[in-house]
Write a protein that holds these residues in place. Structure first.
Motif, PDB file in Angstrom:
ATOM      1  N   HIS A 126     -15.477   9.078  36.306  1.00 52.29           N
ATOM      2  CA  HIS A 126     -14.018   8.724  36.697  1.00 52.29           C
ATOM      3  C   HIS A 126     -13.512  10.433  35.664  1.00 52.29           C
ATOM      4  CE1 HIS A 126     -15.085   6.676  32.839  1.00 52.29           C
ATOM      5  NE2 HIS A 126     -13.779   6.372  32.318  1.00 52.29           N
ATOM      6  N   ASP A 130     -13.271  11.507  27.987  1.00 54.78           N
ATOM      7  CA  ASP A 130     -14.095  11.359  27.772  1.00 54.78           C
ATOM      8  C   ASP A 130     -15.524  12.076  28.416  1.00 54.78           C
ATOM      9  OD1 ASP A 130     -13.131   8.990  28.551  1.00 54.78           O
ATOM     10  OD2 ASP A 130     -15.005   8.206  26.853  1.00 54.78           O
ATOM     11  N   HIS A 131     -15.812  11.957  29.988  1.00 51.88           N
ATOM     12  CA  HIS A 131     -16.116  12.426  31.014  1.00 51.88           C
ATOM     13  C   HIS A 131     -15.934  13.803  31.659  1.00 51.88           C
ATOM     14  CE1 HIS A 131     -17.249   8.221  31.255  1.00 51.88           C
ATOM     15  NE2 HIS A 131     -16.072   8.018  30.071  1.00 51.88           N
ATOM     16  N   ASP A 235     -18.524   3.911  32.293  1.00 56.06           N
ATOM     17  CA  ASP A 235     -17.706   2.912  31.715  1.00 56.06           C
ATOM     18  C   ASP A 235     -18.176   1.667  32.225  1.00 56.06           C
ATOM     19  OD1 ASP A 235     -17.583   4.921  30.528  1.00 56.06           O
ATOM     20  OD2 ASP A 235     -15.460   4.675  30.019  1.00 56.06           O
ATOM     21  N   THR A 279     -22.336   4.763  29.768  1.00 61.24           N
ATOM     22  CA  THR A 279     -21.742   6.100  29.000  1.00 61.24           C
ATOM     23  C   THR A 279     -21.568   5.332  27.251  1.00 61.24           C
ATOM     24  OG1 THR A 279     -20.277   6.486  30.595  1.00 61.24           O
ATOM     25  CG2 THR A 279     -19.627   7.618  28.437  1.00 61.24           C
ATOM     26  N   HIS A 280     -21.120   4.328  27.003  1.00 60.65           N
ATOM     27  CA  HIS A 280     -20.807   4.277  25.591  1.00 60.65           C
ATOM     28  C   HIS A 280     -21.388   3.107  25.275  1.00 60.65           C
ATOM     29  CE1 HIS A 280     -17.581   6.668  26.081  1.00 60.65           C
ATOM     30  NE2 HIS A 280     -16.457   6.041  27.772  1.00 60.65           N
TER      31      HIS A 280
HETATM   32 ZN   LIG Z   1     -15.566   6.629  29.034  1.00 58.53          ZN
END
Ligand SMILES: [Zn+2]
Length: 305
Positions: A126, A130-131, A235, A279-280
């Motif tokens: 997306h 942060d991507h 995410d 991702t997180h």
């Molecule tokens: Zn993110």
């Protein structure tokens, strides 16, 4: 000894004290999980629909601090069928948001001996900063190939023309920063965009699929080769999402749908036993999913080096 200071001091050398990359094979496909660093965020972001008392109890059970903690930020590099594919690009630099411990991806790719000019494709789960932010760092675009293809859901590009933040719950300054980053990304890279509707095969065994939820064009990437498979969930899944899949993350633009997407994906992965990276989730975030009553459990793979 302060490890943070030490790793910063050696930052200009080819290797950090901790390399922050983890390599594995999915059948014939080479996979490298690379940490972009960490993002300190307020814990209320974890679950803005949960009672503060319940949220605090979860944090306490996880030995996490009550107010803010460091979210991991992972990207993935994949090699398949002669293509080198970067899945997401980390945070980049963010002078306004003061997140200096993230944005390490480009430097860590360099340290891993990966030339940006060898990257043939980028897949974006997306367009949150942060991507995509790593692509906006000074000098990066010039190092990328002129024929680079960036695969992103058409619904995502459309969403950011006029993004809706009414259901999100982000720290101050974030909505503006996210809007600005997505706008700049579209402007700088529109000639490279290869938009897809629902499902798109980027390379042999590398398939990106739109899920929606987190953002309307949010997508996951499934790697399959032989009997092996791994899904990069972007995410769609956070650490807390195993115990509380119905908790609404502050960055979700449609939290109800994001929860449905999360439960569907976790059920699928629990059923198939396929690997997950998100991702997180704490680096390297490679593991499998088990069903645990009404919730789920993350089962990390064993480190095999
Ligand atoms: Zn993110």
């Amino acid at each position: 000894m302060n490890l943070h200071n030490t790793s910063r001091a050696v930052g200009s050398r080819p290797e950090e004290l901790v390399p922050s990359r983890y390599a594995l094979k999915v059948g014939e496909i080479d996979v490298l999980v690379i940490s972009d660093g960490v993002l300190p965020l307020p814990t209320a972001m974890l679950a803005h629909n949960a009672a503060p008392r319940v949220r605090a109890a979860w944090l306490d059970n996880m030995f996490l601090p009550p107010d803010a903690f460091d979210w991991a930020l992972n990207a993935v590099l994949v090699r398949s069928g002669g293509k080198t594919i970067l899945i997401d690009a980390g945070l980049g630099s963010d002078p306004d948001l003061h997140l200096p411990r993230a944005g390490q991806l480009i430097r860590r790719l360099d340290a891993a001996g990966i030339d940006l000019a060898s990257v043939t494709d980028v897949v974006l789960t997306h367009m949150h900063m942060d991507h995509v932010g790593g692509l906006l760092v000074d000098g990066v675009k010039e190092r990328l190939r002129p024929d680079l293809q960036i695969h992103v859901a058409a619904a995502e590009v459309k969403f950011w023309e006029s993004p809706d933040f009414t259901q999100t719950n982000m720290p101050q300054g974030f909505p503006d920063a996210l809007r600005a980053a997505a706008k700049r990304f579209t402007k700088e890279y529109h000639n490279h965009l290869r938009q897809f509707d629902e499902v798109h095969e980027v390379a042999p065994g590398v398939v990106v699929r739109r899920t929606g939820g987190h953002t309307p064009g949010h997508s996951v990437v499934r790697l399959t080769s032989g009997a092996d498979a791994l899904t990069f969930a972007g995410d769609a899944v956070f650490t807390v999402g195993f115990d509380h899949p119905d908790w609404h993350n502050g960055f979700e633009h449609d939290p109800e749908e994001a929860a449905r997407v999360r439960v569907r994906l976790l059920r699928e992965l629990a059923e198939t036993g396929e690997m997950l990276v998100a991702t997180h989730m704490p680096f390297p975030s490679v593991g499998r999913v088990a069903v645990d009553g009404d919730a789920f459990r993350f089962v990390p793979i064993f480190w095999d080096y």
